[in-house]
Scaffold this motif. Structure first.
Motif, mmCIF file in Angstrom:
data_model
loop_
_atom_site.group_PDB
_atom_site.id
_atom_site.type_symbol
_atom_site.label_atom_id
_atom_site.label_comp_id
_atom_site.label_asym_id
_atom_site.label_seq_id
_atom_site.Cartn_x
_atom_site.Cartn_y
_atom_site.Cartn_z
ATOM 1 N N HIS B 78 43.279 1.090 18.013
ATOM 2 C CA HIS B 78 42.487 -0.103 17.702
ATOM 3 C C HIS B 78 41.153 0.268 17.104
ATOM 4 O O HIS B 78 40.142 -0.287 17.488
ATOM 5 N N TYR B 79 41.130 1.271 16.202
ATOM 6 C CA TYR B 79 39.827 1.519 15.605
ATOM 7 C C TYR B 79 39.805 1.282 14.105
ATOM 8 O O TYR B 79 39.276 2.090 13.346
ATOM 9 N N GLY B 80 40.335 0.138 13.736
ATOM 10 C CA GLY B 80 40.195 -0.319 12.357
ATOM 11 C C GLY B 80 40.601 0.752 11.361
ATOM 12 O O GLY B 80 41.648 1.386 11.506
ATOM 13 N N TYR B 252 30.442 -2.225 19.237
ATOM 14 C CA TYR B 252 30.695 -3.622 18.851
ATOM 15 C C TYR B 252 29.804 -4.062 17.698
ATOM 16 O O TYR B 252 30.140 -4.976 16.965
ATOM 17 N N ASP B 376 35.771 -0.257 11.891
ATOM 18 C CA ASP B 376 35.014 -1.058 12.858
ATOM 19 C C ASP B 376 33.532 -0.687 12.859
ATOM 20 O O ASP B 376 32.887 -0.667 13.897
#
Ligand SMILES: [Zn+2]
Lengths: 139, 387
Positions: B78-80, B252, B376
């Motif tokens: 899930h790290y773009g 984030y 991200d």
């Protein structure tokens, strides 16, 4: 629904962020402060990243800061921002330390990194006022 | 982990703007091609690492469509844009530990008309899930919505610190396009000049249209195998010399990252070079994740390949061209080849260069080379490859 006037996305305050937005409504800029280590934390967090404290208060800051970086928005990626073009997205470094995303209320061409700014609240509706920034000492 | 893993196969779909294929069809096609390129049968695959940037394809789809008898390991990253190269990190650990023998890493989507048009999804109707995140709750209301604006904040800060100019960003664009013109898979083939860049529409100052990557349809995949199968491969094995991932402070939000020059690559770079026993100055080619022109300049400096403040001039003087000191993105990059596969097209191009399959853009020597993923707004993966 008025399709001719698309609404901008607005914050939806939750338990974590409600004190911030309620203070903004009173035109006060308040930042989460960890009660055990005293550090200021932005954005609000459940656990203090510095000492892992879990109790906080919300301290009123000066509202003064400097522009750390900025972008000139010349295209609206949401129709609600079309009337504002061009507008300035900025990261402001508060005098007390934390960085925050905001708008500087000047055309991008008039903004510089390092510029001194101060908070100016824009009332959106009964619940929400957005903390934006203008040049410090402006009339 | 050093010496334990090789890249045994690569597979890419056609890159287009109108494939007419679903996300899933594109993704399965890329996987099928990568397995065939490695000289393997689908039944040999026992590990699968899809990127979360590849929507709608799960391990279940792999097992169901290829009849995989014994999948021993799967995990989704899930790290773009760092997921494509980041998958090499997880896959290398899987084969080095003996958990799996042949691991497929894949990303891709129908990025134009399908589910994957990231800018459109993020911006037109900011999803509730995004506005619920503290980071986005404090950003979207100010009209800070899309990657172009967030990366623009990093670029502007760099310009302030080092005097980087828009024309220097333009030099990246012109170079990427000149490489794409030699690449049979590239979507953007029309030559551009520095003036074209300077005259292109200002979107998120400092970024103009020609600073931005394209959106496309397409998927890409590769197979990571235990190094002891290298001699059985139909093609020259590409060895994983070094591999690392890194994650930035304030992942984030770049707004609350107190130093915008610090990113996941700040930590991943030294780890990867240490594992490989290489110095940045020994690299012969680089395949740098380039969602925006600035990210080429930025990563050259973050990774210590060029000293801080000197990469823009290096680019301007032709340093990243095919005949330059360090050719970068010989396929045209996300800027001019394609962008919908989490940068796996960069890794595929690196493998082609190392095998001698890079066509008109073939370098005399491409080893050792670096491949990066960046996503991200700060996650990073750094791979060092050789033969
Ligand atoms: Zn604390």
């Amino acid at each position: 629904m008025n399709d001719l006037l698309p609404l901008k996305p607005l914050p939806e305050p939750n338990d974590l962020t409600r004190p911030f937005w309620e203070a903004c409504r009173r035109h006060e800029l308040r930042i989460q402060r960890c009660l055990s280590c005293g550090r200021l934390i932005h954005y609000p967090k459940i656990i203090c990243p510095y000492d892992h404290g879990t109790e906080f208060d919300w301290v009123r800051v000066s509202g003064r800061g400097t522009v750390y970086s900025f972008v000139g928005a010349y295209r609206a990626f949401h129709p609600g921002f079309q009337p504002d073009l061009p507008y300035t997205i900025a990261i402001v470094e508060l005098e007390e330390g934390p960085h925050m995303m905001t708008n500087v209320m000047l055309p991008p061409a008039e903004v510089e990194i390092g510029m001194k700014v101060e908070v100016a609240f824009e009332d959106i509706n009964e619940q929400i006022s957005l903390p934006k920034f203008r040049p410090a000492g402006a009339p | 982990m050093k010496g334990k893993a090789i890249i045994s196969g690569i597979g890419e779909t056609e890159y287009s703007r109108n494939s007419g294929l679903s996300d899933k069809a594109l993704q399965l096609q890329a996987i099928q091609r990568a397995i065939a390129d490695a000289g393997l049968k689908p039944q040999d695959i026992d590990g699968f690492i899809p990127s979360a940037v590849a929507p709608n394809l799960y391990y279940e789809d792999l097992v169901e469509n290829f009849g995989i008898p014994d999948l021993k390991y799967t995990a989704t990253l899930h790290y773009g844009g760092a997921s494509g190269t980041g998958g090499l990190h997880s896959a290398t650990m899987a084969v080095a530990s003996g958990v799996a023998r042949h691991v497929v890493v894949m990303a891709g989507r129908n990025g134009v008309t399908g589910s994957g048009n990231i800018s459109r999804n993020l911006a037109v109707t900011p999803p509730k899930a995004i506005l619920d995140q503290a980071s986005r709750q404090f950003e979207a209301p100010f009209g800070a919505l899309v990657p172009m604006q967030f990366y623009g904040l990093i670029a502007r800060r760099h310009m302030h610190m080092y005097g980087t100019t828009s024309r220097q960003l333009g030099a990246v664009a012109v170079t990427m396009r000149s490489h794409a013109m030699l690449n049979p898979k590239a979507l953007m083939k029309k030559p551009i000049t520095l003036d074209d860049h300077q005259n292109s529409k200002l979107l998120a100052d400092p970024f103009r249209l020609l600073d931005c990557c394209i959106e496309s349809d397409g998927a890409a995949a590769y197979v990571v195998s235990a190094a002891d199968v290298a001699r059985d491969l139909p093609k020259k094995a590409v060895h994983v010399l070094g591999i690392a991932e890194g994650h930035p402070p304030s992942p984030y939000s770049i707004a609350t990252r107190n130093d915008l020059m610090v990113t996941g690559a700040t930590q991943a770079g030294p780890r990867a070079f240490k594992m490989a026993g290489l110095k940045a100055q020994e690299l012969r080619a680089a395949f740098l994740y380039d969602p925006f022109t600035f990210m080429v300049i930025f990563q050259l400096e973050v990774l210590g390949i060029i000293p801080w403040g000197e990469a823009a001039a290096f680019v301007e003087s032709g340093g990243i061209g095919l005949k330059g000191k360090l050719p970068v993105n010989t396929h045209g990059g996300l800027h001019s080849q394609a962008h919908s596969m989490s940068g796996i097209n960069h890794l595929c191009e690196a493998v082609k260069q190392l095998r001698g399959e890079a066509g008109p853009a073939q370098l005399a020597q491409a080893a050792p080379c670096i491949v990066t993923g960046f996503g991200d707004f700060g996650d990073s993966a750094v791979a060092l490859l050789g033969t």
